[in-house]
Design a protein around this motif. Structure first.
Motif, PDB file in Angstrom:
ATOM      1  N   GLU A  21       3.357   2.935   4.726  1.00  6.44           N
ATOM      2  CA  GLU A  21       4.666   2.961   4.055  1.00  6.44           C
ATOM      3  C   GLU A  21       4.612   2.117   2.780  1.00  6.44           C
ATOM      4  O   GLU A  21       5.098   2.516   1.724  1.00  6.44           O
ATOM      5  CB  GLU A  21       5.752   2.432   4.988  1.00  6.44           C
ATOM      6  CG  GLU A  21       7.131   2.457   4.337  1.00  6.44           C
ATOM      7  CD  GLU A  21       8.174   1.649   5.090  1.00  6.44           C
ATOM      8  OE1 GLU A  21       7.815   0.729   5.840  1.00  6.44           O
ATOM      9  OE2 GLU A  21       9.366   1.947   4.893  1.00  6.44           O
ATOM     10  N   ARG A  22       3.976   0.964   2.887  1.00  5.84           N
ATOM     11  CA  ARG A  22       3.869   0.085   1.709  1.00  5.84           C
ATOM     12  C   ARG A  22       3.025   0.729   0.617  1.00  5.84           C
ATOM     13  O   ARG A  22       3.135   0.377  -0.543  1.00  5.84           O
ATOM     14  CB  ARG A  22       3.285  -1.264   2.111  1.00  5.84           C
ATOM     15  CG  ARG A  22       4.276  -2.078   2.916  1.00  5.84           C
ATOM     16  CD  ARG A  22       3.685  -3.403   3.300  1.00  5.84           C
ATOM     17  NE  ARG A  22       4.620  -4.147   4.124  1.00  5.84           N
ATOM     18  CZ  ARG A  22       4.317  -5.253   4.756  1.00  5.84           C
ATOM     19  NH1 ARG A  22       3.105  -5.760   4.667  1.00  5.84           N
ATOM     20  NH2 ARG A  22       5.221  -5.876   5.487  1.00  5.84           N
ATOM     21  N   ASP A  23       2.161   1.655   1.006  1.00  8.35           N
ATOM     22  CA  ASP A  23       1.337   2.346   0.017  1.00  8.35           C
ATOM     23  C   ASP A  23       2.037   3.584  -0.547  1.00  8.35           C
ATOM     24  O   ASP A  23       1.457   4.297  -1.359  1.00  8.35           O
ATOM     25  CB  ASP A  23       0.004   2.751   0.668  1.00  8.35           C
ATOM     26  CG  ASP A  23      -1.157   2.005   0.033  1.00  8.35           C
ATOM     27  OD1 ASP A  23      -0.919   1.225  -0.901  1.00  8.35           O
ATOM     28  OD2 ASP A  23      -2.298   2.227   0.469  1.00  8.35           O
ATOM     29  N   GLY A  24       3.223   3.897  -0.047  1.00 11.34           N
ATOM     30  CA  GLY A  24       3.987   5.003  -0.613  1.00 11.34           C
ATOM     31  C   GLY A  24       4.049   6.258   0.244  1.00 11.34           C
ATOM     32  O   GLY A  24       4.589   7.278  -0.190  1.00 11.34           O
ATOM     33  N   TRP A  25       3.494   6.219   1.450  1.00 12.75           N
ATOM     34  CA  TRP A  25       3.586   7.381   2.341  1.00 12.75           C
ATOM     35  C   TRP A  25       4.965   7.438   3.006  1.00 12.75           C
ATOM     36  O   TRP A  25       5.614   6.405   3.208  1.00 12.75           O
ATOM     37  CB  TRP A  25       2.573   7.263   3.489  1.00 12.75           C
ATOM     38  CG  TRP A  25       1.138   7.469   3.148  1.00 12.75           C
ATOM     39  CD1 TRP A  25       0.290   6.569   2.572  1.00 12.75           C
ATOM     40  CD2 TRP A  25       0.356   8.636   3.410  1.00 12.75           C
ATOM     41  NE1 TRP A  25      -0.967   7.105   2.462  1.00 12.75           N
ATOM     42  CE2 TRP A  25      -0.961   8.372   2.979  1.00 12.75           C
ATOM     43  CE3 TRP A  25       0.619   9.880   3.990  1.00 12.75           C
ATOM     44  CZ2 TRP A  25      -1.989   9.309   3.081  1.00 12.75           C
ATOM     45  CZ3 TRP A  25      -0.406  10.801   4.103  1.00 12.75           C
ATOM     46  CH2 TRP A  25      -1.692  10.524   3.647  1.00 12.75           C
ATOM     47  N   THR A  26       5.347   8.633   3.398  1.00 16.17           N
ATOM     48  CA  THR A  26       6.436   8.790   4.357  1.00 16.17           C
ATOM     49  C   THR A  26       5.761   8.953   5.716  1.00 16.17           C
ATOM     50  O   THR A  26       4.784   9.703   5.828  1.00 16.17           O
ATOM     51  CB  THR A  26       7.256  10.060   4.031  1.00 16.17           C
ATOM     52  OG1 THR A  26       7.802   9.885   2.729  1.00 16.17           O
ATOM     53  CG2 THR A  26       8.366  10.288   5.031  1.00 16.17           C
ATOM     54  N   VAL A  27       6.245   8.234   6.709  1.00 15.03           N
ATOM     55  CA  VAL A  27       5.558   8.244   8.012  1.00 15.03           C
ATOM     56  C   VAL A  27       6.552   8.548   9.132  1.00 15.03           C
ATOM     57  O   VAL A  27       7.634   7.960   9.191  1.00 15.03           O
ATOM     58  CB  VAL A  27       4.889   6.877   8.299  1.00 15.03           C
ATOM     59  CG1 VAL A  27       4.063   6.947   9.591  1.00 15.03           C
ATOM     60  CG2 VAL A  27       4.005   6.428   7.134  1.00 15.03           C
ATOM     61  N   THR A  28       6.166   9.479  10.014  1.00 14.86           N
ATOM     62  CA  THR A  28       6.907   9.703  11.258  1.00 14.86           C
ATOM     63  C   THR A  28       6.052   9.164  12.390  1.00 14.86           C
ATOM     64  O   THR A  28       4.853   9.447  12.452  1.00 14.86           O
ATOM     65  CB  THR A  28       7.163  11.210  11.487  1.00 14.86           C
ATOM     66  OG1 THR A  28       8.010  11.681  10.443  1.00 14.86           O
ATOM     67  CG2 THR A  28       7.842  11.468  12.828  1.00 14.86           C
ATOM     68  N   LEU A 313      -8.154   1.815   7.977  1.00 13.53           N
ATOM     69  CA  LEU A 313      -7.753   3.211   7.733  1.00 13.53           C
ATOM     70  C   LEU A 313      -6.817   3.284   6.526  1.00 13.53           C
ATOM     71  O   LEU A 313      -6.989   4.150   5.642  1.00 13.53           O
ATOM     72  CB  LEU A 313      -7.091   3.791   8.995  1.00 13.53           C
ATOM     73  CG  LEU A 313      -6.603   5.228   8.909  1.00 13.53           C
ATOM     74  CD1 LEU A 313      -7.691   6.179   8.386  1.00 13.53           C
ATOM     75  CD2 LEU A 313      -6.119   5.727  10.285  1.00 13.53           C
ATOM     76  N   ALA A 314      -5.860   2.367   6.456  1.00 15.29           N
ATOM     77  CA  ALA A 314      -4.959   2.356   5.299  1.00 15.29           C
ATOM     78  C   ALA A 314      -5.756   2.136   4.013  1.00 15.29           C
ATOM     79  O   ALA A 314      -5.498   2.778   2.981  1.00 15.29           O
ATOM     80  CB  ALA A 314      -3.906   1.254   5.471  1.00 15.29           C
ATOM     81  N   ALA A 315      -6.756   1.237   4.087  1.00 11.62           N
ATOM     82  CA  ALA A 315      -7.566   0.943   2.899  1.00 11.62           C
ATOM     83  C   ALA A 315      -8.388   2.163   2.471  1.00 11.62           C
ATOM     84  O   ALA A 315      -8.507   2.459   1.274  1.00 11.62           O
ATOM     85  CB  ALA A 315      -8.479  -0.248   3.190  1.00 11.62           C
ATOM     86  N   ALA A 316      -8.955   2.876   3.440  1.00  8.06           N
ATOM     87  CA  ALA A 316      -9.781   4.045   3.114  1.00  8.06           C
ATOM     88  C   ALA A 316      -8.931   5.144   2.470  1.00  8.06           C
ATOM     89  O   ALA A 316      -9.362   5.804   1.508  1.00  8.06           O
ATOM     90  CB  ALA A 316     -10.464   4.569   4.373  1.00  8.06           C
ATOM     91  N   LEU A 317      -7.723   5.335   2.975  1.00  6.03           N
ATOM     92  CA  LEU A 317      -6.829   6.357   2.393  1.00  6.03           C
ATOM     93  C   LEU A 317      -6.440   5.962   0.968  1.00  6.03           C
ATOM     94  O   LEU A 317      -6.436   6.792   0.053  1.00  6.03           O
ATOM     95  CB  LEU A 317      -5.578   6.510   3.270  1.00  6.03           C
ATOM     96  CG  LEU A 317      -5.825   7.150   4.642  1.00  6.03           C
ATOM     97  CD1 LEU A 317      -4.636   6.915   5.576  1.00  6.03           C
ATOM     98  CD2 LEU A 317      -6.076   8.661   4.491  1.00  6.03           C
ATOM     99  N   HIS A 318      -6.154   4.692   0.792  1.00  8.42           N
ATOM    100  CA  HIS A 318      -5.782   4.179  -0.536  1.00  8.42           C
ATOM    101  C   HIS A 318      -6.924   4.395  -1.528  1.00  8.42           C
ATOM    102  O   HIS A 318      -6.722   4.872  -2.650  1.00  8.42           O
ATOM    103  CB  HIS A 318      -5.457   2.691  -0.388  1.00  8.42           C
ATOM    104  CG  HIS A 318      -5.007   2.033  -1.642  1.00  8.42           C
ATOM    105  ND1 HIS A 318      -3.718   2.145  -2.118  1.00  8.42           N
ATOM    106  CD2 HIS A 318      -5.668   1.255  -2.527  1.00  8.42           C
ATOM    107  CE1 HIS A 318      -3.608   1.464  -3.235  1.00  8.42           C
ATOM    108  NE2 HIS A 318      -4.779   0.917  -3.507  1.00  8.42           N
ATOM    109  N   ALA A 319      -8.147   4.074  -1.073  1.00  8.79           N
ATOM    110  CA  ALA A 319      -9.323   4.195  -1.949  1.00  8.79           C
ATOM    111  C   ALA A 319      -9.570   5.664  -2.337  1.00  8.79           C
ATOM    112  O   ALA A 319     -10.129   5.947  -3.397  1.00  8.79           O
ATOM    113  CB  ALA A 319     -10.552   3.618  -1.251  1.00  8.79           C
ATOM    114  N   ALA A 320      -9.135   6.588  -1.477  1.00  3.38           N
ATOM    115  CA  ALA A 320      -9.344   8.021  -1.756  1.00  3.38           C
ATOM    116  C   ALA A 320      -8.199   8.613  -2.579  1.00  3.38           C
ATOM    117  O   ALA A 320      -8.114   9.835  -2.751  1.00  3.38           O
ATOM    118  CB  ALA A 320      -9.497   8.777  -0.433  1.00  3.38           C
TER     119      ALA A 320
END
Ligand SMILES: Cc1cc2nc3c(=O)[nH]c(=O)nc-3n(C[C@H](O)[C@H](O)[C@H](O)COP(=O)(O)OP(=O)(O)OC[C@H]3O[C@@H](n4cnc5c(N)ncnc54)[C@H](O)[C@@H]3O)c2cc1C
Length: 410
Positions: A21-28, A313-320
């Motif tokens: 969420e802090r990275d800008g995703w919408t999460v359910t 996992l959050a870091a890997a998504l951010h890096a991609a």
């Protein structure tokens, strides 16, 4: 806006939801329980747990909830001490530390930190997951369906996401030969106080009864015994009958605990298992936490790995480039596994004798265990133990490859 589905609102699921969420995703977040699951004993704030909570801006809140503890003691049926390990042992890096809080409190702190970008759907789960050109179509138990850019199975050792995507639990489950029941006991005026000590009474036949400090006025109770199979999870009557048969002749406060277990709201019984999966992701679906790599409570690292895994996992998504560009999400999931797997593999290698020492077979084994606890703290053994602890902590606290966004408080 990129939308992720996280299945399971445990430590792993809610931490990931918060960081994404802090990275800008919408999460359910779909959680099968009707409310946030409470219960469980204390979790450790050292190493990875401390570091990830610090980065998330939640460390101080966790420190505010520490359970005052003086140490662990192994006792006989008359509560005479066979061995003790105070929190000061090994410079505060021993079996029980001053920096522990209840799993319930940690789960709540993380859960309450999630913001409006995270929607929790309690009493909900997935019953099918279907790959499409542009995402994953999730079919929910409630009958609704929705497409997501990413689906995360953070639904624990008995994961439904893992079963749906990778096959039956039996393929991945490695039982350790023990089962454990746990619940919270509310103290009465006549309840013997623990005075800050985590007490364990071992009885021959691989049985252990524990009581440890909880919230003021409460004790956290555990009953451990040898088995690989249990009655069905919904059959609470059969679970209590099994415990009562197994522990019938065990002294100390066992009869009091068996009676209290029947009325405890947070009673739970499960086997001590590990989960060994050859891979954690396919396409845009990934496993996280116990669903991917459960090392068992005997590792003492379940929470630390859940927190570290969520951060990685959050870091890997951010890096991609996610959430702005989710085209490289499958590659990010592979990168996450490459970073995280060495830690989980190492955590699954339990110390030799760990399972046996939790619940020794014979009276002689119980005495040897107590002697070993005392010997470990002897002057001669201290340098060796310090070195082993330093090595293992070094291995546990490397930083994530890329930093997920942290809260303003950090
Ligand atoms: C109530 C509870 C008490 C615990 N107590 C201890 C303890 O005392 N000591 C210890 O070492 N470890 C304990 N654990 C395990 C420990 O929390 C984990 O090893 C660690 O934190 C990793 O967490 P996780 O989020 O991967 O899994 P978990 O903490 O197991 O969380 C998984 C979450 O997913 C939910 N879930 C399960 N199936 C589904 C589904 N099909 N759909 C949607 N949601 C689902 C669960 O209700 C749970 O909220 C406990 C776990 C729970 C749930």
């Amino acid at each position: 806006m990129a939308h992720a589905l996280v299945v399971g609102a445990g430590i792993a699921g809610d931490t990931l939801a918060l960081l994404m969420e802090r990275d800008g995703w919408t999460v359910t977040v779909a959680e099968i329980a009707p409310t946030l699951r409470t219960g469980g004993q204390t979790v450790d704030l050292r190493g990875d747990s401390r570091e990830v909570l610090q980065r998330a801006g939640l460390l101080q809140q966790a420190l505010n909830r520490l359970v005052p503890q003086r140490g662990a003691a192994w006792i006989d049926a008359h509560e005479r001490r066979l061995a003790e390990m105070p929190v000061e042992a090994f410079d505060g890096r021993g079996y029980v530390s001053r920096e522990e809080l209840l799993r319930t409190d940690l789960a709540r702190i993380i859960h309450e930190a999630t913001g409006p970008g995270v929607t929790h759907r309690f009493g909900e789960t997935v019953k099918a997951l279907q790959d499409t050109e542009t995402g994953v179509l999730a079919h929910f138990r409630s009958g609704t369906q929705k497409k997501f850019d990413l689906v995360v199975g953070a639904d624990g050792a008995h994961s439904t996401v893992r079963t749906l995507r990778f096959g039956p639990e039996e393929t991945y489950r490695k039982p350790l030969g023990l089962a454990h029941a746990w619940f919270t006991l509310t103290e009465r005026p006549e309840t013997p106080p623990l005075d800050g000590w985590f007490l364990t009474h071992n009885a021959p036949g691989r049985r252990a009864v524990e009581a440890r400090p909880g919230h003021p006025g409460h004790q956290e109770v555990g009953l451990t015994f040898a088995t690989d199979t249990l009655p069905p999870r919904h059959d609470r009557q059969a679970q209590h009958a099994l415990l009562e048969r197994t522990f019938a002749d065990v002294g100390w406060r066992t009869a009091e605990f068996l009676a209290a277990a029947r009325h405890a709201d947070d009673f739970a019984l499960d086997t001590f298992d590990q989960i060994h999966t050859p891979r954690w992701s396919t396409g845009r679906i990934v496993l996280l936490g116990d669903s991917a790599w459960c090392a068992s409570p005997l590792s003492g690292l379940g929470t630390a790995l859940a927190l570290r895994g969520a951060a990685e996992l959050a870091a890997a998504l951010h890096a991609a480039g996610a959430p702005d560009d989710t085209s490289r999400t499958p590659a990010a999931l592979t990168a996450f596994e490459q970073t995280m797997r060495p830690r989980t593999t190492s955590a699954q290698q339990l110390l030799p004798g760990r399972v046996a020492s939790m619940a020794p077979k014979s009276a002689l084994g119980i005495r040897i265990n107590a002697l070993a606890m005392r010997a470990l703290q002897s002057k001669a053994a201290r340098p060796l133990i310090r070195k082993a602890l330093a090595d293992s902590e070094h291995g546990r606290t490397t930083t994530p490859t890329a930093e997920p966004r942290t809260s303003p408080a950090t």
